[in-house]
Design a protein around this motif. Structure first.
Motif, PDB file in Angstrom:
ATOM      1  N   PRO A   1      -3.457   3.967  11.669  1.00 45.51           N
ATOM      2  CA  PRO A   1      -3.554   5.077  12.907  1.00 45.51           C
ATOM      3  C   PRO A   1      -2.643   6.092  12.510  1.00 45.51           C
ATOM      4  O   PRO A   1      -1.469   5.992  11.861  1.00 45.51           O
TER       5      PRO A   1
ATOM      6  N   LEU B   1       0.733   0.450  18.042  1.00 49.43           N
ATOM      7  CA  LEU B   1       1.654  -0.465  17.089  1.00 49.43           C
ATOM      8  C   LEU B   1       2.920  -1.020  18.021  1.00 49.43           C
ATOM      9  O   LEU B   1       3.744  -1.643  17.544  1.00 49.43           O
TER      10      LEU B   1
ATOM     11  N   HIS C   1       3.084   1.813  -2.984  1.00 52.08           N
ATOM     12  CA  HIS C   1       2.058   2.221  -4.290  1.00 52.08           C
ATOM     13  C   HIS C   1       1.565   3.394  -4.016  1.00 52.08           C
ATOM     14  O   HIS C   1       1.446   4.239  -5.042  1.00 52.08           O
TER      15      HIS C   1
ATOM     16  N   ALA D   1       7.309  -7.518   4.215  1.00 53.39           N
ATOM     17  CA  ALA D   1       7.223  -6.669   5.401  1.00 53.39           C
ATOM     18  C   ALA D   1       8.461  -6.783   6.339  1.00 53.39           C
ATOM     19  O   ALA D   1       8.939  -5.628   6.939  1.00 53.39           O
TER      20      ALA D   1
ATOM     21  N   LYS E   1       0.974  -1.257  -0.101  1.00 55.03           N
ATOM     22  CA  LYS E   1       0.051   0.080  -0.079  1.00 55.03           C
ATOM     23  C   LYS E   1       0.981   1.015   0.099  1.00 55.03           C
ATOM     24  O   LYS E   1       0.672   2.146  -0.782  1.00 55.03           O
ATOM     25  N   THR E   2       1.632   1.353   1.034  1.00 56.79           N
ATOM     26  CA  THR E   2       2.348   2.594   1.198  1.00 56.79           C
ATOM     27  C   THR E   2       3.353   2.816  -0.130  1.00 56.79           C
ATOM     28  O   THR E   2       3.349   4.121  -0.668  1.00 56.79           O
TER      29      THR E   2
ATOM     30  N   ARG F   1      11.677  -5.368   4.574  1.00 63.66           N
ATOM     31  CA  ARG F   1      11.332  -3.862   4.750  1.00 63.66           C
ATOM     32  C   ARG F   1      12.064  -3.336   6.170  1.00 63.66           C
ATOM     33  O   ARG F   1      12.752  -2.470   6.199  1.00 63.66           O
TER      34      ARG F   1
ATOM     35  N   TYR G   1      -8.010   2.709   6.906  1.00 68.06           N
ATOM     36  CA  TYR G   1      -9.360   3.228   7.436  1.00 68.06           C
ATOM     37  C   TYR G   1      -9.979   2.189   8.044  1.00 68.06           C
ATOM     38  O   TYR G   1      -9.522   1.146   8.617  1.00 68.06           O
TER      39      TYR G   1
ATOM     40  N   ARG H   1      -9.554   7.572  14.888  1.00 65.72           N
ATOM     41  CA  ARG H   1     -10.636   7.887  13.494  1.00 65.72           C
ATOM     42  C   ARG H   1     -11.466   8.880  13.978  1.00 65.72           C
ATOM     43  O   ARG H   1     -11.660   9.916  12.898  1.00 65.72           O
TER      44      ARG H   1
ATOM     45  N   TYR I   1      -8.625   2.371  18.002  1.00 62.53           N
ATOM     46  CA  TYR I   1      -8.475   2.667  16.692  1.00 62.53           C
ATOM     47  C   TYR I   1      -9.754   3.648  16.372  1.00 62.53           C
ATOM     48  O   TYR I   1      -9.422   4.676  15.585  1.00 62.53           O
TER      49      TYR I   1
ATOM     50  N   ALA J   1      -9.988  -1.537   7.788  1.00 60.04           N
ATOM     51  CA  ALA J   1      -8.995  -2.308   8.494  1.00 60.04           C
ATOM     52  C   ALA J   1      -9.386  -2.690   9.871  1.00 60.04           C
ATOM     53  O   ALA J   1      -9.192  -3.709  10.366  1.00 60.04           O
TER      54      ALA J   1
ATOM     55  N   ARG K   1      15.681  -3.590   6.344  1.00 61.46           N
ATOM     56  CA  ARG K   1      16.292  -2.564   5.603  1.00 61.46           C
ATOM     57  C   ARG K   1      16.277  -1.240   6.000  1.00 61.46           C
ATOM     58  O   ARG K   1      17.291  -0.492   6.185  1.00 61.46           O
TER      59      ARG K   1
HETATM   60  N1  T5A Z   1      -4.812  -1.873  12.163  1.00 58.47           N
HETATM   61  C1  T5A Z   1      -4.934  -0.488  11.435  1.00 58.47           C
HETATM   62  C2  T5A Z   1      -5.734  -2.351  12.441  1.00 58.47           C
HETATM   63  O1  T5A Z   1      -5.881  -3.475  13.056  1.00 58.47           O
HETATM   64  N2  T5A Z   1      -7.144  -1.722  12.720  1.00 58.47           N
HETATM   65  C3  T5A Z   1      -7.145  -0.372  12.149  1.00 58.47           C
HETATM   66  O2  T5A Z   1      -8.309   0.006  12.178  1.00 58.47           O
HETATM   67  C4  T5A Z   1      -6.021   0.298  11.447  1.00 58.47           C
HETATM   68  C5  T5A Z   1      -6.246   1.461  10.544  1.00 58.47           C
HETATM   69  C6  T5A Z   1      -0.710  -0.464  11.009  1.00 58.47           C
HETATM   70  C7  T5A Z   1      -1.207  -1.624  11.426  1.00 58.47           C
HETATM   71  O3  T5A Z   1      -2.380  -1.388  11.986  1.00 58.47           O
HETATM   72  C8  T5A Z   1      -3.373  -2.364  11.877  1.00 58.47           C
HETATM   73  C9  T5A Z   1      -2.915  -2.938  10.521  1.00 58.47           C
HETATM   74  C10 T5A Z   1      -1.400  -2.590  10.481  1.00 58.47           C
HETATM   75  O4  T5A Z   1      -1.006  -3.915  10.947  1.00 58.47           O
HETATM   76  P1  T5A Z   1       1.374   0.433   9.600  1.00 58.47           P
HETATM   77  O5  T5A Z   1       2.763   0.101  10.014  1.00 58.47           O
HETATM   78  O6  T5A Z   1       0.713   1.351   9.226  1.00 58.47           O
HETATM   79  O7  T5A Z   1       0.738  -0.392  10.725  1.00 58.47           O
HETATM   80  O8  T5A Z   1       1.362  -0.896   8.432  1.00 58.47           O
HETATM   81  P2  T5A Z   1       1.155  -0.228   6.943  1.00 58.47           P
HETATM   82  O9  T5A Z   1       1.621   0.812   6.445  1.00 58.47           O
HETATM   83  O10 T5A Z   1      -0.118  -0.786   6.573  1.00 58.47           O
HETATM   84  O11 T5A Z   1       2.247  -1.373   6.339  1.00 58.47           O
HETATM   85  P3  T5A Z   1       2.258  -2.748   6.076  1.00 58.47           P
HETATM   86  O12 T5A Z   1       3.365  -3.510   6.856  1.00 58.47           O
HETATM   87  O13 T5A Z   1       1.155  -3.399   6.022  1.00 58.47           O
HETATM   88  O14 T5A Z   1       2.964  -2.457   4.849  1.00 58.47           O
HETATM   89  P4  T5A Z   1       2.537  -2.053   3.135  1.00 58.47           P
HETATM   90  O15 T5A Z   1       2.136  -0.577   3.278  1.00 58.47           O
HETATM   91  O16 T5A Z   1       1.276  -2.661   2.703  1.00 58.47           O
HETATM   92  O17 T5A Z   1       3.507  -2.279   2.317  1.00 58.47           O
HETATM   93  P5  T5A Z   1       4.808  -1.456   1.983  1.00 58.47           P
HETATM   94  O18 T5A Z   1       4.500  -0.554   0.769  1.00 58.47           O
HETATM   95  O19 T5A Z   1       5.444  -0.964   3.003  1.00 58.47           O
HETATM   96  O20 T5A Z   1       5.848  -2.468   0.965  1.00 58.47           O
HETATM   97  C11 T5A Z   1       6.252  -3.611   2.008  1.00 58.47           C
HETATM   98  C12 T5A Z   1       7.788  -3.981   1.317  1.00 58.47           C
HETATM   99  O21 T5A Z   1       7.405  -4.685  -0.042  1.00 58.47           O
HETATM  100  C13 T5A Z   1       8.286  -4.167  -0.863  1.00 58.47           C
HETATM  101  C14 T5A Z   1       8.310  -2.841  -0.794  1.00 58.47           C
HETATM  102  O22 T5A Z   1       9.356  -2.063  -1.529  1.00 58.47           O
HETATM  103  C15 T5A Z   1       8.315  -2.525   0.633  1.00 58.47           C
HETATM  104  O23 T5A Z   1       9.818  -2.629   1.316  1.00 58.47           O
HETATM  105  N3  T5A Z   1       7.743  -4.634  -2.205  1.00 58.47           N
HETATM  106  C16 T5A Z   1       6.693  -4.464  -2.924  1.00 58.47           C
HETATM  107  N4  T5A Z   1       5.835  -3.854  -2.801  1.00 58.47           N
HETATM  108  C17 T5A Z   1       4.543  -3.615  -3.673  1.00 58.47           C
HETATM  109  N5  T5A Z   1       4.561  -4.246  -4.836  1.00 58.47           N
HETATM  110  C18 T5A Z   1       5.633  -5.105  -4.993  1.00 58.47           C
HETATM  111  N6  T5A Z   1       5.761  -5.979  -6.167  1.00 58.47           N
HETATM  112  C19 T5A Z   1       6.814  -5.377  -4.041  1.00 58.47           C
HETATM  113  N7  T5A Z   1       7.966  -6.110  -4.088  1.00 58.47           N
HETATM  114  C20 T5A Z   1       8.561  -5.823  -3.092  1.00 58.47           C
END
Ligand code: T5A
Length: 213
Positions: free
Chosen positions: A41, A55, A20, A146, A17-18, A149, A98, A75, A71, A101, A152
């Motif tokens: 959050p 977190l 993209h 994850a 997500k982040t 990342r 949002y 919100r 949460y 989740a 890293r």
């Molecule tokens: N939560 C949140 C709840 O339980 N209830 C709620 O109401 C809400 C709002 C938030 C946490 O809180 C929970 C859910 C979550 O666990 P966070 O740190 O904000 O925590 O979590 P996110 O930002 O959601 O981070 P994520 O760990 O889920 O990761 P992302 O954003 O989905 O992934 P991203 O972009 O960091 O990518 C991960 C890695 O993969 C690589 C990227 O370069 C990066 O290093 N990658 C690819 N990415 C996309 N496409 C490909 N083909 C890739 N190949 C490698």
């Protein structure tokens, strides 16, 4: 002036997500879109404080209802201080996670009754997004990404939810699919297993056409 559109982005850990969203925003900037990028959050000063508590990987055990209420506290603040004012000024809001989740993680995966979450959301006047994009990836691949990342970025510790077992994340993914079946008009899914640019092109096309129409 017409109100802005409210677009949310969801998915399991490491779905991309982040990353993209970062690419999407640069694309929208080049085309002159007026939008606000925010996240949950977080998204407000109070929300960022709640985020730290929510977190923290080694924080004290918590009751699922307590987690849910935190949460929702985040919100309510975010809606009042950031999201509603921006939409009222005609600014589109893009939000990294949002309320879906909450429904997927606290509801489907943690087991809080969906009816209870819906009742609280209705009492708190939680706004429904106009469009929700869900990034799909296999649970094990998402967790691998994850963790890679985190290493890293020098975060040796896993996040609170990244520590959960694959079964938990499987329930989250199933939760998103179930929510989409309830409201097929609002959800779009983007497969992120393959080529990054292909997935990014799909995200751009979904979001750009939605914001233009
Ligand atoms: N939560 C949140 C709840 O339980 N209830 C709620 O109401 C809400 C709002 C938030 C946490 O809180 C929970 C859910 C979550 O666990 P966070 O740190 O904000 O925590 O979590 P996110 O930002 O959601 O981070 P994520 O760990 O889920 O990761 P992302 O954003 O989905 O992934 P991203 O972009 O960091 O990518 C991960 C890695 O993969 C690589 C990227 O370069 C990066 O290093 N990658 C690819 N990415 C996309 N496409 C490909 N083909 C890739 N190949 C490698």
């Amino acid at each position: 002036m017409p109100p802005g559109k409210f677009v949310t982005f969801e998915g399991i850990e490491g779905a991309g997500k982040t990353t993209h969203l970062d690419h999407l925003c640069r694309y929208l900037d080049e085309r002159g879109f007026h939008y606000l990028l925010t996240r949950e959050p977080g998204g407000t000063a109070f929300g960022e404080e709640i985020r730290v508590v929510l977190l923290h990987p080694s924080g004290a055990p918590r009751h699922p209802m307590g987690e849910l209420l935190l949460y929702l506290a985040d919100r309510v603040q975010h809606l009042d201080q950031v999201i509603r004012p921006a939409l009222a000024q005609g600014i589109h809001v893009l939000c990294d996670r949002y309320h879906d989740a909450t429904r997927a993680y606290q509801g489907f995966a943690r087991g809080v009754a969906p009816e209870l979450i819906d009742r609280l959301a209705s009492l708190l006047e939680i706004l429904t997004p106009d469009l929700t994009v869900v990034f799909e990836v296999d649970v094990m691949l998402g967790l691998q990404r994850a963790r890679k990342r985190n290493r890293r970025d020098g975060q040796e510790m896993q996040g609170r939810f990244e520590k959960e077992d694959p079964e938990f994340h499987g329930k989250v993914l199933e939760g998103y699919r179930a929510l989409a079946r309830q409201e097929p008009g609002r959800f779009r899914f983007v497969d992120t297993h393959g080529d990054f640019q292909e997935a990014q092109n799909r995200v751009r096309s979904i979001v750009e056409s939605f914001l233009r129409n």
